[in-house]
Design an enzyme around this catalytic site. Structure first.
Site, short mmCIF file in Angstrom:
data_model
loop_
_atom_site.label_atom_id
_atom_site.label_comp_id
_atom_site.label_asym_id
_atom_site.label_seq_id
_atom_site.Cartn_x
_atom_site.Cartn_y
_atom_site.Cartn_z
N ASP A 138 -6.86 4.97 -0.59
CA ASP A 138 -7.79 3.75 -1.33
C ASP A 138 -9.55 3.82 -0.73
O ASP A 138 -9.73 4.93 0.50
CB ASP A 138 -8.10 2.48 0.43
CG ASP A 138 -6.95 1.59 0.78
OD1 ASP A 138 -6.04 1.66 -0.04
OD2 ASP A 138 -6.10 0.51 1.15
N ASP A 189 -1.17 -7.68 4.62
CA ASP A 189 -0.28 -6.73 5.43
C ASP A 189 -0.56 -6.54 6.68
O ASP A 189 0.84 -6.88 7.05
CB ASP A 189 -0.87 -5.26 4.59
CG ASP A 189 -0.82 -4.75 3.17
OD1 ASP A 189 -0.40 -6.03 2.75
OD2 ASP A 189 -1.94 -4.25 2.23
O1 RIB Z 1 -3.53 -5.19 0.66
C1 RIB Z 1 -4.29 -4.03 0.32
C2 RIB Z 1 -4.26 -2.82 -0.36
O2 RIB Z 1 -3.75 -3.39 -1.82
C3 RIB Z 1 -4.83 -1.99 -0.11
O3 RIB Z 1 -5.15 -0.79 1.07
C4 RIB Z 1 -4.84 -1.30 -1.63
O4 RIB Z 1 -4.17 0.45 -1.68
C5 RIB Z 1 -3.56 -2.34 -1.87
O5 RIB Z 1 -2.60 -1.72 -2.54
#
Ligand code: RIB
Length: 304
Positions: free
Chosen positions: A14, A250
């Protein structure tokens, strides 16, 4: 015995710029801060699950570059098993330029690189680990064919499956039918169903094609709504001070996987996932912002 979770998914580095407001097309704005850190939906979910106390195995690919080194370092620090991670000789590690504004909202571009090379053969190599798992979790930042295959291998081994259909895309009905749980947000739900503007419950219900399936729609600050053939309910979110919403989905999926693997009932599992996501948004970044087990337990206890 800790919950045993296998994640077939993505790693991205990121590249996050924090800014007062998002630039409009053609505009340049000053950023406040820039951070390089570990991300990718699959890896973020793996870090979340590991911090919550699960034994986590990651199946994926990174390049033979410094960003791939960052991935391996991250997983080592977090105790994630990398026996089935491949250092791809032909593709670069995925990257994600991210913008986060002062309200904590984000915009992301993913350049998936090596993630797109994760193959059926990579899943086969991990078949034994998959068969021993309590839950297999996957997302849409790897090839869709591999997503479907991972779910199939898990289902055939009698292992519970979660498909986090993120980022938004149209997924084959045969693949959706292999997911015991689908966890779209509202945008992803629209992409899956092709029903823009339809009520959430109605749209979610249209995804239920196989016996025993559950759709859990994440609704941000409102919480998450689950829908099954014979029932539906909203499980409310926890109110927190939002700093950065990136990675909230996530955190939710990592939390849900752990809670289900531990045998919590559905409402408690969603509350646990909501608490994990709530804590994640109080901190900047994605993987680094995932909370630890004691923090989640404390938030749940305080809310009762
Ligand atoms: O959900 C967030 C993620 O989406 C980030 O870490 C980025 O890498 C994308 O995959």
């Amino acid at each position: 015995m800790p919950a045993n979770i296998v994640i077939v998914g993505s790693f991205n580095t990121d590249l996050t710029a924090y800014t007062e407001r998002m630039p409009r097309p053609g505009e340049t704005v000053n950023g406040r801060k820039f951070v390089i850190g570990p991300g990718g939906k699959g890896s973020n979910q793996a870090v979340a699950a590991a911090r919550l106390g699960a034994q986590v195995t990651f199946v994926g690919r990174v390049g033979q570059d410094v960003f791939g080194d960052l991935a391996l370092r991250t997983w080592k620090e977090e105790g994630v098993n990398t026996d089935f991670v491949i250092r791809d000789p032909e593709n670069v590690t995925g990257v994600a330029p991210i913008w986060v504004d002062d309200s904590g909202e984000n915009s992301i571009i993913v350049v998936l690189g090596a993630n797109l090379a994760v193959s059926r053969a990579d899943v086969d190599a991990a078949a034994r680990a998959i068969a021993q798992a309590d839950v297999v979790l996957t997302q849409l930042e790897i090839d869709y064919d591999t997503v479907g295959y991972a779910l199939k291998v898990a289902k055939e081994a009698g292992v519970r499956t979660i498909l986090n259909p993120a980022p938004a895309g149209k997924v084959a009905p045969e693949t959706l039918a292999l997911a015991d749980f689908m966890t779209p947000n509202e945008t992803e739900l629209e992409a899956l169903t092709g029903k823009p503007g339809a009520p959430v419950e109605e749209a979610a219900r249209s995804l239920l094609t196989a016996a025993g399936q559950t759709v859990v729609v994440t609704l941000g600050a409102r919480g998450a709504q689950y829908v099954q053939r014979d029932g539906a309910a909203l499980v409310p979110a926890y109110t927190v001070n939002v700093v950065d919403t990136t990675g909230a989905g996530d955190a939710f999926n990592g939390g849900l996987a752990v809670a289900l693997a531990e045998g919590k009932d559905l409402k408690d599992a969603i509350a646990f996932a909501n608490a994990t996501a709530a804590l994640c948004v109080t901190r900047p970044g994605t993987a680094p912002s995932m909370p630890r087990r004691d923090e989640v337990e404390a938030l749940l206890a305080a809310a009762h």
